[in-house]
Scaffold this motif. Structure first.
Motif, mmCIF file in Angstrom:
data_model
loop_
_atom_site.group_PDB
_atom_site.id
_atom_site.type_symbol
_atom_site.label_atom_id
_atom_site.label_comp_id
_atom_site.label_asym_id
_atom_site.label_seq_id
_atom_site.Cartn_x
_atom_site.Cartn_y
_atom_site.Cartn_z
ATOM 1 N N PHE A 41 0.839 -1.199 0.000
ATOM 2 C CA PHE A 41 0.000 0.000 0.000
ATOM 3 C C PHE A 41 0.873 1.246 0.000
ATOM 4 C CE2 PHE A 41 -2.796 3.029 2.500
ATOM 5 C CZ PHE A 41 -3.649 3.294 1.444
ATOM 6 N N LEU A 42 0.773 2.010 -1.063
ATOM 7 C CA LEU A 42 1.547 3.239 -1.230
ATOM 8 C C LEU A 42 0.630 4.246 -1.917
ATOM 9 C CD1 LEU A 42 4.446 4.323 -0.735
ATOM 10 C CD2 LEU A 42 4.954 3.732 -3.107
ATOM 11 N N PRO A 43 -0.251 4.884 -1.140
ATOM 12 C CA PRO A 43 -1.309 5.699 -1.752
ATOM 13 C C PRO A 43 -0.770 6.819 -2.624
ATOM 14 C CG PRO A 43 -1.160 6.097 0.621
ATOM 15 C CD PRO A 43 -0.293 4.921 0.328
ATOM 16 N N ALA A 44 -1.176 6.780 -3.892
ATOM 17 C CA ALA A 44 -0.783 7.820 -4.838
ATOM 18 C C ALA A 44 -1.804 8.942 -4.885
ATOM 19 C CB ALA A 44 -0.621 7.208 -6.233
ATOM 20 N N ASP A 45 -3.003 8.668 -4.382
ATOM 21 C CA ASP A 45 -4.106 9.634 -4.428
ATOM 22 C C ASP A 45 -4.564 9.897 -3.001
ATOM 23 O OD1 ASP A 45 -6.380 11.104 -4.766
ATOM 24 O OD2 ASP A 45 -7.332 9.744 -6.194
ATOM 25 N N SER A 46 -4.228 11.070 -2.481
ATOM 26 C CA SER A 46 -4.549 11.377 -1.085
ATOM 27 C C SER A 46 -6.048 11.488 -0.849
ATOM 28 C CB SER A 46 -3.862 12.679 -0.657
ATOM 29 O OG SER A 46 -4.293 13.764 -1.468
ATOM 30 N N ASP A 47 -6.825 11.685 -1.909
ATOM 31 C CA ASP A 47 -8.275 11.827 -1.766
ATOM 32 C C ASP A 47 -9.022 10.516 -1.982
ATOM 33 O OD1 ASP A 47 -8.049 14.581 -1.301
ATOM 34 O OD2 ASP A 47 -8.004 15.005 -3.456
ATOM 35 N N ALA A 48 -8.297 9.438 -2.243
ATOM 36 C CA ALA A 48 -8.952 8.166 -2.544
ATOM 37 C C ALA A 48 -9.730 7.660 -1.332
ATOM 38 C CB ALA A 48 -7.921 7.132 -2.974
ATOM 39 N N THR A 49 -11.014 7.401 -1.530
ATOM 40 C CA THR A 49 -11.869 6.774 -0.522
ATOM 41 C C THR A 49 -12.662 5.698 -1.244
ATOM 42 O OG1 THR A 49 -12.034 8.831 0.746
ATOM 43 C CG2 THR A 49 -13.667 7.117 1.201
ATOM 44 N N LEU A 50 -12.279 4.449 -1.016
ATOM 45 C CA LEU A 50 -12.827 3.339 -1.787
ATOM 46 C C LEU A 50 -13.013 2.120 -0.908
ATOM 47 C CD1 LEU A 50 -10.347 3.584 -4.794
ATOM 48 C CD2 LEU A 50 -12.796 4.013 -4.987
ATOM 49 N N THR A 51 -14.025 1.323 -1.226
ATOM 50 C CA THR A 51 -14.174 -0.005 -0.644
ATOM 51 C C THR A 51 -14.409 -0.989 -1.776
ATOM 52 O OG1 THR A 51 -15.066 0.776 1.466
ATOM 53 C CG2 THR A 51 -15.533 -1.501 0.859
ATOM 54 N N ILE A 52 -13.549 -1.996 -1.851
ATOM 55 C CA ILE A 52 -13.658 -3.030 -2.874
ATOM 56 C C ILE A 52 -13.802 -4.376 -2.170
ATOM 57 C CG2 ILE A 52 -12.640 -4.086 -4.916
ATOM 58 C CD1 ILE A 52 -13.170 -1.118 -5.282
ATOM 59 N N GLU A 53 -14.776 -5.156 -2.603
ATOM 60 C CA GLU A 53 -14.971 -6.504 -2.068
ATOM 61 C C GLU A 53 -14.468 -7.520 -3.092
ATOM 62 O OE1 GLU A 53 -18.767 -9.384 -1.353
ATOM 63 O OE2 GLU A 53 -18.893 -7.381 -0.450
ATOM 64 N N PHE A 54 -13.632 -8.449 -2.643
ATOM 65 C CA PHE A 54 -13.092 -9.501 -3.498
ATOM 66 C C PHE A 54 -13.634 -10.848 -3.031
ATOM 67 C CE2 PHE A 54 -9.910 -6.102 -3.435
ATOM 68 C CZ PHE A 54 -9.644 -5.928 -4.783
ATOM 69 N N PHE A 55 -13.939 -11.727 -3.986
ATOM 70 C CA PHE A 55 -14.417 -13.050 -3.588
ATOM 71 C C PHE A 55 -14.006 -14.097 -4.616
ATOM 72 C CE2 PHE A 55 -17.725 -11.733 -6.506
ATOM 73 C CZ PHE A 55 -18.227 -12.906 -7.062
#
Length: 222
Positions: free
Chosen positions: A127-141
């Motif tokens: 994890f090396l955030p390139a976007d300081s405004d990124a707010t995301l939730t991703i579900e993987f299955f």
């Protein structure tokens, strides 16, 4: 015969007496993101026998590093979860896994197992955030299990199971694909085109933005 120990008055030796047996740290790794059933642990640790897994869990429970808990209905399943002493190992395990990254390379050897927790570790370590405004939730299955990842305020949360609230995207995948894409082999655009990431709900753009926040520091095979 009693359990062997190093018989040294040294905190590292004492720690190794507790967690130095084969498979012990990997069992703790499997529990770092939340409770797991015995069958979940077997699936995440395919090289360990049933009897040895039972023995290691019993030893860790006796050492107060983990505990058993029965989930409320309708699940009513027995799970294992880390106790406070177990959770206190998390920073050391993460640092050890980061140190071990130097021995990994891409592409992933076909004979090597990649389970859900390994893919979560890959995201945690890259994890090396390139976007300081990124707010995301991703579900993987996959057909057997799921986890979700939330990025907010330049921090990453990883947790077993389905996202408690509507995620930005739901993605069907293989766990080894997450590790490869975190290392940009292939990049997320190619992975989506090739079907390595199958967005079943939400927007593909959210998945693209998500993986842009990760760079897995591993070597490439010549």
């Amino acid at each position: 015969m009693g359990k062997r120990n190093y018989s040294q008055y040294c905190p590292l030796a004492y720690a190794m007496d507790v967690v130095g047996e084969r498979w012990t740290l990997l069992i703790i790794r499997e529990l770092m993101f939340g409770p797991r059933r015995f069958t979940d642990l077997q699936r995440g640790l395919p090289g360990i026998g049933t009897n040895l897994l039972s023995l290691r869990l019993k030893e860790l429970e006796q050492r107060k590093l983990l505990r058993q808990r029965v989930l409320p209905p309708p699940a009513a399943a027995t799970v294992y979860e880390l106790d406070q002493l177990g959770y206190e190992l998390a920073p050391a395990i993460r640092e050890l896994s980061i140190w071990g990254m130097r021995y990994l390379c891409l592409p992933i050897p076909k004979q090597h197992h990649i389970g859900k927790v390994q893919s979560m570790f890959a995201l945690m370590n890259s994890f090396l955030p390139a976007d300081s405004d990124a707010t995301l939730t991703i579900e993987f299955f996959d057909p057997y299990d799921a986890f979700y990842a939330t990025i907010s305020n330049r921090e990453l949360l990883l947790q077993h199971g389905a996202a408690p609230q509507q995620p930005d995207a739901v993605v069907k995948t293989e766990w080894r694909s997450i590790v490869s894409i975190a290392g940009h082999q292939p990049d997320v655009y190619t992975a989506l085109e090739q079907g390595l990431l199958n967005v079943t709900e939400g927007e593909a753009d959210a998945v693209k933005r998500f993986f842009q926040q990760f760079t897995l520091p591993v070597a490439m095979e010549p």
